[in-house]
Design a protein around this motif. Sequence first.
Motif, PDB file in Angstrom:
ATOM      1  N   TYR A  36      94.184 112.057  21.045  1.00  0.00           N
ATOM      2  CA  TYR A  36      95.260 112.180  21.833  1.00  0.00           C
ATOM      3  C   TYR A  36      96.595 111.672  20.830  1.00  0.00           C
ATOM      4  O   TYR A  36      97.780 111.982  21.386  1.00  0.00           O
ATOM      5  CB  TYR A  36      95.446 111.380  22.919  1.00  0.00           C
ATOM      6  CG  TYR A  36      94.379 112.015  24.116  1.00  0.00           C
ATOM      7  CD1 TYR A  36      94.931 113.067  24.846  1.00  0.00           C
ATOM      8  CD2 TYR A  36      93.435 111.155  24.492  1.00  0.00           C
ATOM      9  CE1 TYR A  36      94.194 113.609  25.750  1.00  0.00           C
ATOM     10  CE2 TYR A  36      92.634 111.749  25.426  1.00  0.00           C
ATOM     11  CZ  TYR A  36      93.031 113.077  25.978  1.00  0.00           C
ATOM     12  OH  TYR A  36      92.226 113.355  27.154  1.00  0.00           O
ATOM     13  N   ALA A  37      96.147 111.074  19.751  1.00  0.00           N
ATOM     14  CA  ALA A  37      97.638 110.345  18.846  1.00  0.00           C
ATOM     15  C   ALA A  37      97.028 110.599  17.457  1.00  0.00           C
ATOM     16  O   ALA A  37      95.962 110.986  17.135  1.00  0.00           O
ATOM     17  CB  ALA A  37      97.824 109.233  19.086  1.00  0.00           C
ATOM     18  N   VAL A  48     101.495 115.431  22.880  1.00  0.00           N
ATOM     19  CA  VAL A  48     101.839 115.821  24.155  1.00  0.00           C
ATOM     20  C   VAL A  48     100.778 117.050  24.440  1.00  0.00           C
ATOM     21  O   VAL A  48     100.403 117.001  25.648  1.00  0.00           O
ATOM     22  CB  VAL A  48     103.278 115.985  24.438  1.00  0.00           C
ATOM     23  CG1 VAL A  48     103.510 116.821  25.925  1.00  0.00           C
ATOM     24  CG2 VAL A  48     103.906 114.787  24.582  1.00  0.00           C
ATOM     25  N   LYS A  49     100.751 118.045  23.589  1.00  0.00           N
ATOM     26  CA  LYS A  49      99.958 119.225  23.984  1.00  0.00           C
ATOM     27  C   LYS A  49      98.627 118.982  24.241  1.00  0.00           C
ATOM     28  O   LYS A  49      97.800 119.768  24.778  1.00  0.00           O
ATOM     29  CB  LYS A  49     100.226 120.190  23.095  1.00  0.00           C
ATOM     30  CG  LYS A  49     101.410 120.824  22.700  1.00  0.00           C
ATOM     31  CD  LYS A  49     101.469 121.921  21.934  1.00  0.00           C
ATOM     32  CE  LYS A  49     102.945 122.646  21.889  1.00  0.00           C
ATOM     33  NZ  LYS A  49     103.067 123.740  21.040  1.00  0.00           N
ATOM     34  N   LYS A  50      98.122 117.702  23.882  1.00  0.00           N
ATOM     35  CA  LYS A  50      96.678 117.304  24.059  1.00  0.00           C
ATOM     36  C   LYS A  50      96.309 117.038  25.519  1.00  0.00           C
ATOM     37  O   LYS A  50      95.153 116.751  26.123  1.00  0.00           O
ATOM     38  CB  LYS A  50      96.264 116.403  22.967  1.00  0.00           C
ATOM     39  CG  LYS A  50      96.149 116.753  21.505  1.00  0.00           C
ATOM     40  CD  LYS A  50      94.828 117.666  21.386  1.00  0.00           C
ATOM     41  CE  LYS A  50      94.926 118.121  19.920  1.00  0.00           C
ATOM     42  NZ  LYS A  50      94.295 117.001  18.968  1.00  0.00           N
ATOM     43  N   TYR A  51      97.611 116.509  26.235  1.00  0.00           N
ATOM     44  CA  TYR A  51      97.524 116.147  27.746  1.00  0.00           C
ATOM     45  C   TYR A  51      98.342 117.292  28.451  1.00  0.00           C
ATOM     46  O   TYR A  51      98.944 116.920  29.336  1.00  0.00           O
ATOM     47  CB  TYR A  51      98.138 114.839  27.685  1.00  0.00           C
ATOM     48  CG  TYR A  51      97.873 114.253  29.152  1.00  0.00           C
ATOM     49  CD1 TYR A  51      96.711 114.345  29.633  1.00  0.00           C
ATOM     50  CD2 TYR A  51      98.949 113.613  29.873  1.00  0.00           C
ATOM     51  CE1 TYR A  51      96.584 113.714  30.749  1.00  0.00           C
ATOM     52  CE2 TYR A  51      98.842 113.232  31.146  1.00  0.00           C
ATOM     53  CZ  TYR A  51      97.704 113.460  31.690  1.00  0.00           C
ATOM     54  OH  TYR A  51      97.681 112.640  33.174  1.00  0.00           O
ATOM     55  N   ARG A  52      98.072 118.730  28.073  1.00  0.00           N
ATOM     56  CA  ARG A  52      98.739 119.729  28.679  1.00  0.00           C
ATOM     57  C   ARG A  52      98.511 119.745  30.032  1.00  0.00           C
ATOM     58  O   ARG A  52      99.450 119.913  30.889  1.00  0.00           O
ATOM     59  CB  ARG A  52      98.331 121.029  28.123  1.00  0.00           C
ATOM     60  CG  ARG A  52      99.305 122.264  28.688  1.00  0.00           C
ATOM     61  CD  ARG A  52      98.616 123.620  27.782  1.00  0.00           C
ATOM     62  NE  ARG A  52      99.041 123.309  26.720  1.00  0.00           N
ATOM     63  CZ  ARG A  52     100.406 123.897  26.187  1.00  0.00           C
ATOM     64  NH1 ARG A  52     101.146 124.394  27.127  1.00  0.00           N
ATOM     65  NH2 ARG A  52     100.624 123.910  24.842  1.00  0.00           N
ATOM     66  N   ASP A  83     106.455 115.437  21.043  1.00  0.00           N
ATOM     67  CA  ASP A  83     105.561 114.201  20.774  1.00  0.00           C
ATOM     68  C   ASP A  83     106.402 112.831  20.586  1.00  0.00           C
ATOM     69  O   ASP A  83     107.408 112.959  20.339  1.00  0.00           O
ATOM     70  CB  ASP A  83     104.828 114.542  19.361  1.00  0.00           C
ATOM     71  CG  ASP A  83     103.641 115.500  19.264  1.00  0.00           C
ATOM     72  OD1 ASP A  83     103.580 115.972  20.410  1.00  0.00           O
ATOM     73  OD2 ASP A  83     103.378 115.719  18.365  1.00  0.00           O
ATOM     74  N   PHE A  84     105.876 111.674  21.116  1.00  0.00           N
ATOM     75  CA  PHE A  84     106.608 110.626  21.308  1.00  0.00           C
ATOM     76  C   PHE A  84     105.965 109.306  20.493  1.00  0.00           C
ATOM     77  O   PHE A  84     104.656 109.565  20.500  1.00  0.00           O
ATOM     78  CB  PHE A  84     106.893 110.229  22.609  1.00  0.00           C
ATOM     79  CG  PHE A  84     105.605 109.978  23.500  1.00  0.00           C
ATOM     80  CD1 PHE A  84     105.176 108.573  23.657  1.00  0.00           C
ATOM     81  CD2 PHE A  84     105.287 111.079  24.404  1.00  0.00           C
ATOM     82  CE1 PHE A  84     103.971 108.454  24.538  1.00  0.00           C
ATOM     83  CE2 PHE A  84     104.182 110.858  25.127  1.00  0.00           C
ATOM     84  CZ  PHE A  84     103.563 109.458  25.292  1.00  0.00           C
ATOM     85  N   ALA A  85     106.802 108.359  19.948  1.00  0.00           N
ATOM     86  CA  ALA A  85     106.082 107.439  18.946  1.00  0.00           C
ATOM     87  C   ALA A  85     105.314 106.226  19.756  1.00  0.00           C
ATOM     88  O   ALA A  85     105.923 105.876  21.029  1.00  0.00           O
ATOM     89  CB  ALA A  85     107.173 106.781  18.484  1.00  0.00           C
ATOM     90  N   GLN A 144     100.014 108.022  28.232  1.00  0.00           N
ATOM     91  CA  GLN A 144      99.349 107.213  27.421  1.00  0.00           C
ATOM     92  C   GLN A 144      98.398 106.267  27.917  1.00  0.00           C
ATOM     93  O   GLN A 144      97.345 106.109  27.669  1.00  0.00           O
ATOM     94  CB  GLN A 144     100.345 106.612  26.463  1.00  0.00           C
ATOM     95  CG  GLN A 144     101.061 105.477  27.172  1.00  0.00           C
ATOM     96  CD  GLN A 144     102.492 104.942  26.188  1.00  0.00           C
ATOM     97  OE1 GLN A 144     102.721 105.492  25.335  1.00  0.00           O
ATOM     98  NE2 GLN A 144     103.052 103.839  26.969  1.00  0.00           N
ATOM     99  N   SER A 145      98.812 105.941  29.130  1.00  0.00           N
ATOM    100  CA  SER A 145      97.782 105.062  29.862  1.00  0.00           C
ATOM    101  C   SER A 145      96.418 105.671  30.528  1.00  0.00           C
ATOM    102  O   SER A 145      95.593 105.371  30.212  1.00  0.00           O
ATOM    103  CB  SER A 145      98.592 104.175  31.012  1.00  0.00           C
ATOM    104  OG  SER A 145      99.695 103.419  30.454  1.00  0.00           O
TER     105      SER A 145
END
Length: 338
Positions: A36-37, A48-52, A83-85, A144-145
């Motif tokens: 996921y990262a 983010v697209k991995k958690y669409r 995508d976020f840091a 992320q959680s």
Amino acid sequence: DTSKINLKEEGMIRPKATENINEMIEIIQSLVDKGYAYESNGDVYFEVKKYREGYGELSKQNIEDLESGARIDVNEIKRDALDFALWKASKPNEPSWDSPWGKGRPGWHIECSAMSRKYLGDSFDIHGGGLDLIFPHHENEMAQSKCSCGGTFARYWMHNGYININGQKMSKSSGSFVLLRDILKFFEGRVIRLFVLGSHYRKPMEFSDTELNQTKSSLERIENSLKRIKELNRENLDGTNDCQELSATKKEMEAKFIEAMDEDFNTAQALGHIFELVKSVNKALDEGNFSKTAIEVLDEVYSSEALLYSCQLQLHCLLHLSKLLGFLLMQHLKYLLL
């Protein structure tokens, strides 16, 4: 200061982000391991697209709409604008910590995931915060959680409305704010608490001395009704007023109070039902001409089978409902009790 508005400190935890860096790194590493990262030049980003299937659920947005409004700078090193840091490589004169990706610091969102997991677990009941945090902060925190730890994360989200001063949002950065300790110099804590309860937590709140003074008067209305019941003459009760209308109102308002609180913690509506009961109590007291049955009804408004702390003193309805919302404190109840 918080104890003066009847906020309980017992069991409260005040974690610090800098004391939970290892927990943040653990979650980030888990997200990398699960795909996921990804790492890029010492930074780590959530893809983010991995958690669409779940991203946008909290803020009620879909990825396609978010993508159409997103932009990525030429100098950015992430794969996608959304995508976020999770971790940022260190820069000169910034605090930094060792990590598997080199020295750096956590991203904005990861600290909340790490600390909530450490102290509350992978799933917990209530997550709060301001309306302005729904997106992107809480959306990213939830993503992320869930992807790292599993579980439901927060079962309920309670986002509060803004507090406005002179029509403007209270903001520390703009200097438009007041401290609780400063307000307590002029108003009792229970007045401040009742003022906050007077608005639904999701609605904006207009803060002013005028509003607080009106709240103070409202609190006095409740207390005056309770005092009038306490001071009733209970001798020679041969009147014809049985207070049956008040008895019916008491049962109705108690049920409506519970219904309001069950409906998204609607304290404003619940308070409205308390004041409806106050109105009915005062009407009955003004009419007078009480029978013995009337006194029983009035005492039922005032007292019941619920226990107040360990005193085994009885209270109910008007007194009990006010205590449930926490604006009548023990030290203020003593002179009201039978």
